[in-house]
Design a protein around this motif. Sequence first.
Motif, short mmCIF file in Angstrom:
data_model
loop_
_atom_site.label_atom_id
_atom_site.label_comp_id
_atom_site.label_asym_id
_atom_site.label_seq_id
_atom_site.Cartn_x
_atom_site.Cartn_y
_atom_site.Cartn_z
N ASP A 39 0.86 -1.23 0.02
CA ASP A 39 -0.09 0.05 -0.01
C ASP A 39 0.89 1.29 -0.13
OD1 ASP A 39 -2.44 -1.18 -0.06
OD2 ASP A 39 -2.68 -1.21 2.08
N CYS A 40 2.17 1.19 0.33
CA CYS A 40 2.91 2.40 0.92
C CYS A 40 3.88 2.59 -0.66
CB CYS A 40 3.81 2.29 1.97
SG CYS A 40 2.60 2.49 3.42
N LEU A 41 4.41 1.30 -1.13
CA LEU A 41 5.54 1.42 -1.98
C LEU A 41 5.36 2.15 -3.54
CD1 LEU A 41 7.19 -1.83 -1.64
CD2 LEU A 41 8.21 0.27 -1.11
N VAL A 42 5.87 2.89 -3.92
CA VAL A 42 5.67 3.59 -5.17
C VAL A 42 6.39 2.84 -6.37
CG1 VAL A 42 5.53 5.78 -4.62
CG2 VAL A 42 7.68 5.29 -5.19
N ASP A 43 7.19 1.92 -5.84
CA ASP A 43 7.95 0.81 -6.86
C ASP A 43 7.47 -0.54 -6.48
OD1 ASP A 43 9.34 0.50 -4.24
OD2 ASP A 43 11.19 0.36 -5.44
N GLY A 44 6.40 -0.61 -5.72
CA GLY A 44 5.96 -2.00 -5.59
C GLY A 44 5.54 -2.84 -6.51
N ASP A 45 6.16 -4.07 -6.70
CA ASP A 45 5.87 -5.06 -7.89
C ASP A 45 5.88 -6.46 -7.01
OD1 ASP A 45 8.80 -4.49 -9.22
OD2 ASP A 45 8.24 -6.28 -8.60
N TYR A 46 5.36 -7.59 -7.63
CA TYR A 46 5.36 -8.71 -7.00
C TYR A 46 6.80 -9.37 -6.57
CZ TYR A 46 4.45 -13.49 -5.93
OH TYR A 46 4.43 -14.83 -5.32
N GLY A 47 7.60 -9.00 -7.70
CA GLY A 47 8.77 -9.68 -7.32
C GLY A 47 9.78 -9.11 -6.34
N SER A 48 9.53 -7.58 -6.23
CA SER A 48 10.35 -6.96 -5.06
C SER A 48 9.84 -6.76 -3.81
CB SER A 48 10.95 -5.60 -5.81
OG SER A 48 9.80 -4.72 -5.87
N ASN A 49 8.34 -7.32 -3.86
CA ASN A 49 7.68 -6.94 -2.53
C ASN A 49 7.29 -8.25 -1.76
OD1 ASN A 49 6.58 -5.48 -0.32
ND2 ASN A 49 4.63 -5.89 -1.29
N SER A 50 6.44 -8.99 -2.36
CA SER A 50 5.56 -10.08 -1.94
C SER A 50 6.86 -11.20 -1.82
CB SER A 50 4.58 -10.57 -2.83
OG SER A 50 3.62 -9.81 -2.80
N VAL A 51 7.71 -11.44 -2.85
CA VAL A 51 8.60 -12.41 -3.01
C VAL A 51 9.65 -12.27 -1.85
CG1 VAL A 51 10.28 -13.94 -4.24
CG2 VAL A 51 7.97 -13.43 -5.11
N ASN A 52 9.93 -11.10 -1.58
CA ASN A 52 11.01 -10.83 -0.87
C ASN A 52 10.60 -10.95 0.62
OD1 ASN A 52 13.23 -10.33 -2.61
ND2 ASN A 52 12.84 -7.97 -2.61
N TRP A 53 9.41 -10.72 0.84
CA TRP A 53 8.73 -10.88 2.33
C TRP A 53 8.66 -12.38 2.60
CZ3 TRP A 53 7.74 -7.98 6.50
CH2 TRP A 53 7.57 -6.52 6.24
N THR A 59 9.19 -18.90 3.88
CA THR A 59 8.03 -19.40 3.37
C THR A 59 8.02 -19.64 1.82
OG1 THR A 59 6.78 -17.34 3.03
CG2 THR A 59 6.93 -18.80 5.08
N GLY A 60 8.74 -19.07 1.02
CA GLY A 60 8.68 -19.04 -0.41
C GLY A 60 9.75 -20.28 -1.25
N ILE A 61 9.67 -20.18 -2.42
CA ILE A 61 10.60 -21.17 -3.05
C ILE A 61 11.98 -20.58 -3.00
CG2 ILE A 61 11.15 -21.84 -5.22
CD1 ILE A 61 8.03 -21.89 -5.87
N ASP A 62 12.70 -21.10 -2.47
CA ASP A 62 14.24 -20.66 -2.50
C ASP A 62 14.46 -19.67 -1.45
OD1 ASP A 62 17.10 -20.73 -3.09
OD2 ASP A 62 16.69 -18.99 -4.75
#
Length: 135
Positions: A39-53, A59-62
């Motif tokens: 909700d806050c990031l201006v550069d938020g995208d799936y690869g750099s937000n969700s996957v990094n969390w 909990t994710g792959i690798d």
Amino acid sequence: MRQLWKTGWMHNRVRMITASFLIKHLLIDWREGERWFWDCLVDGDYGSNSVNWQWTAGTGIDSNMFVRIMAPLVQSPKFDAAAYIRHWVPELADVKGDAIHDPEEAGCRPKAYPPKIIGHREARERALQAVKQVR
């Protein structure tokens, strides 16, 4: 978090420290942090937000192993964060020298700056115990 709220951006190192603190120090579900950042990031995208969390939470792959817990008070002096802290945390702007990294431990925490909500050693042990219980 003040930088994120004001600008919509944070350096990746600070994002990682924040994620590790939320997930491993406070034992809060990674999805809570992911939603807030999304909700806050201006550069938020799936690869750099969700996957990094997910990576930080283990909990994710690798993913990173959950037992790898970042020590924020080691990261701060290692990456020379004093100017960054003074800029984004004005309550600490007048703290001198290396005390900026842990003013409470140095005995010079300003009254306007809140005390720690949890110590690193305590949080680390609590996280490791939580992992043992899950296993």
